[in-house]
Design an enzyme around this catalytic site. Structure first.
Site, PDB file in Angstrom:
ATOM      1  CE  LYS A  41      -4.196  -2.178   2.274  1.00 37.47           C
ATOM      2  NZ  LYS A  41      -5.352  -2.512   1.101  1.00 37.47           N
ATOM      3  CB  THR A  86       7.331 -12.780 -13.659  1.00 41.09           C
ATOM      4  OG1 THR A  86       6.861 -13.999 -13.948  1.00 41.09           O
ATOM      5  CG2 THR A  86       7.753 -12.628 -14.999  1.00 41.09           C
TER       6      THR A  86
END
Lengths: 339, 339
Positions: B197, B221
């Site tokens: 956040k 990834t």
């Protein structure tokens, strides 16, 4: 979605919701269910499973990892759902010389899927759907035939469960189409397609009947990243304007025919050349040889990776042209001659 | 990491790895374990659990969701781990007038945690760690005392399990410190802290002994997003240069004293004003009233949210100053007078 793993996790949720909605005949969950789920207890927390395949890779968060079966190092020591695993076809190459064995392999794998689905229902851990890659990429570039993927869809329709095609690696153009499953001539669209990687963000698209009944069942803080969508918009426009899918198909032809020439020229070193678009691979005779070839390729200025046990995998960007494919094949030939 | 959920999921993995390493006495997993995990089977796939709290929210992927117990709509119909849930303290406010009850509440909750840990070990589903928010944010802004959080750490040390503090909502400055757990005077740092956040990306930091033994056990990834780190770097520099933590503390004082004045002025409408920094909340007498107050606040130009059953939660950005706090309190007073 933020990445490939959570794209699959949210696809699974759509599968659960649809299944439980059917179980309840469209009636919303009762108070007991709503209360018990807060404590991870039945009936609100049901026992459901997703069927996946040996050699598949679908991500590293718990649900996606329970469906991943490519390498032990991804899974060891992680508690996971007791979900079932089926066999994905392992073909003999060249395909055209081994049609009979390969057709039998498709049938064997499809029969196994049916057997598992029935066993799971009997054991009160029913499968809500099947997740499958069009090409098992991380697991070793294992291809399935159009016949296999059509058969899987038929099984899903027969059992009324969801057919989820994971295009995280294959989606976005490397096969020369936006989605690899377009090659399978499916009688109907997959129920859900997940994507990420080349698409720059994560996401899924699905049939309208998989839309959840309530808001906030699928949600996250950022609900995607607008800055990634702006980048993706440019990528998609460039793919169209520069005809990059055509470029990829042409470069892929040169790659695959080059790999086939080399496996004939060096039959003790390479076998099973295969690919769609530039999404190509060829196997070395051993893992050690594969790693040597990759290391020597780097000294030739070519960075190339491996997947599965013995596969050399080729994963160029969409701007990879026939001239680059020729350089790759020449470099690989040079390396192979050193053995 | 990409988001708060996968930050927690990867924190759990560190907990599993440490636990299993201890179970094996530092010896790597054997062939049977490495093979069985590929099929989601024991011994490679162990049975392990994470202890969480009623009212907590830790994310929506399966492991994080098994630790989430704030609203049924997040969990209904999703198969989850059968992980245990403990009680998080529910205090009487004002705190200074209810010390005896609140101290007893801490003891009750800590005793329950001990009881669950012992039961889990007995039932062969041992807890590898505890996940807890410094303030149960999504669940209704429930605060725990320094005494409670110190007690939790003592229990973790006694049982040699991991103490994971989830700072996804509280981290990054809204409490007037970078991390809310800095207020708890813990005798030792938490073993893992997760964030997202306000930190613009996901991530975790942890003690060195939680580092996995092998590469690729934790991986994804993108392994984070450099563009988000560039943004975060600017945010952190601005927090320091503009002294935004001090701003937040000052604005928080005005907010909390304003909320206390209003709950005294309107005792039938508001109660339990609480907060650290600007991370403040106050409860309405009913859910319906809370929603009416929020709706009327919007007509006054103030956008404010709810959490839990009846809480009005205040979550301004770090550039929220005392003058803004005064506007908020004036607007809230104006709204309360309409009832």
């Amino acid at each position: 979605m933020m990445c490939g793993s959570c794209s699959n996790e949210n696809a699974f949720k759509l599968m659960y919701f649809k299944y439980m909605d059917k179980v309840r005949g469209g009636i919303p969950p009762n108070d007991e269910a709503m209360k018990s789920c807060l404590d991870n207890l039945s009936p609100g927390t049901p026992r459901l499973s997703v069927l996946s395949f040996h050699g598949g890779f679908h991500g590293r968060t718990p649900g996606a990892l329970a469906c991943t079966h490519s390498k032990s190092i991804h899974k060891i020591d992680v508690p996971l759902y007791d979900w079932p695993v089926a066999d994905f076809p392992r073909y003999k190459y060249p395909l055209e010389e081994n049609t009979q064995e390969n057709t039998a392999e498709d049938k064997r794998c499809l029969d196994k899927v049916e057997e598992i689905l029935e066993r799971q229902t009997k054991n009160s851990n029913p499968c809500v759907g099947i997740i499958v890659e069009p090409i098992q990429a991380e697991g070793g570039d294992h291809h399935g035939s159009a016949n296999f993927f059509q058969g899987l869809q038929d099984i899903c329709k027969k059992h009324d469960i969801v057919y989820l095609v994971d295009e995280v690696q294959t989606g976005g153009g490397p096969t020369g189409k936006m989605w690899a499953h377009e090659y399978f001539n499916l009688r109907d669209a997959p129920d859900i397609v997940t994507f990420s990687k080349k698409m720059l963000t994560g996401g899924l698209y699905h049939k309208p009947d998989l839309r959840p009944n309530n808001a906030y069942q699928i949600f996250n803080t950022w609900v995607g990243d607008p800055s990634k969508l702006i980048l993706l918009d440019s990528v998609l426009k460039t793919i169209r304007q520069d005809k990059l899918l055509e470029t990829t198909l042409k470069a892929g032809d040169v790659l695959l025919s080059g790999l086939r020439r080399l496996e004939n020229q060096f039959p003790s070193l390479l076998h099973s050349a295969r690919g769609i678009g530039t999404f190509c691979a060829v196997d070395a005779d051993t893992s050690a040889r594969r790693d040597q070839i990759l290391a020597k390729l780097r000294t030739e200025g070519v960075h190339c990776g491996g997947c599965g046990e013995t596969a050399i995998r080729i994963r160029p960007a969409l701007i990879f042209e026939t001239k680059h494919a020729n350089i790759f094949i020449e470099s690989l030939e040079k390396v192979l001659k050193t053995f």
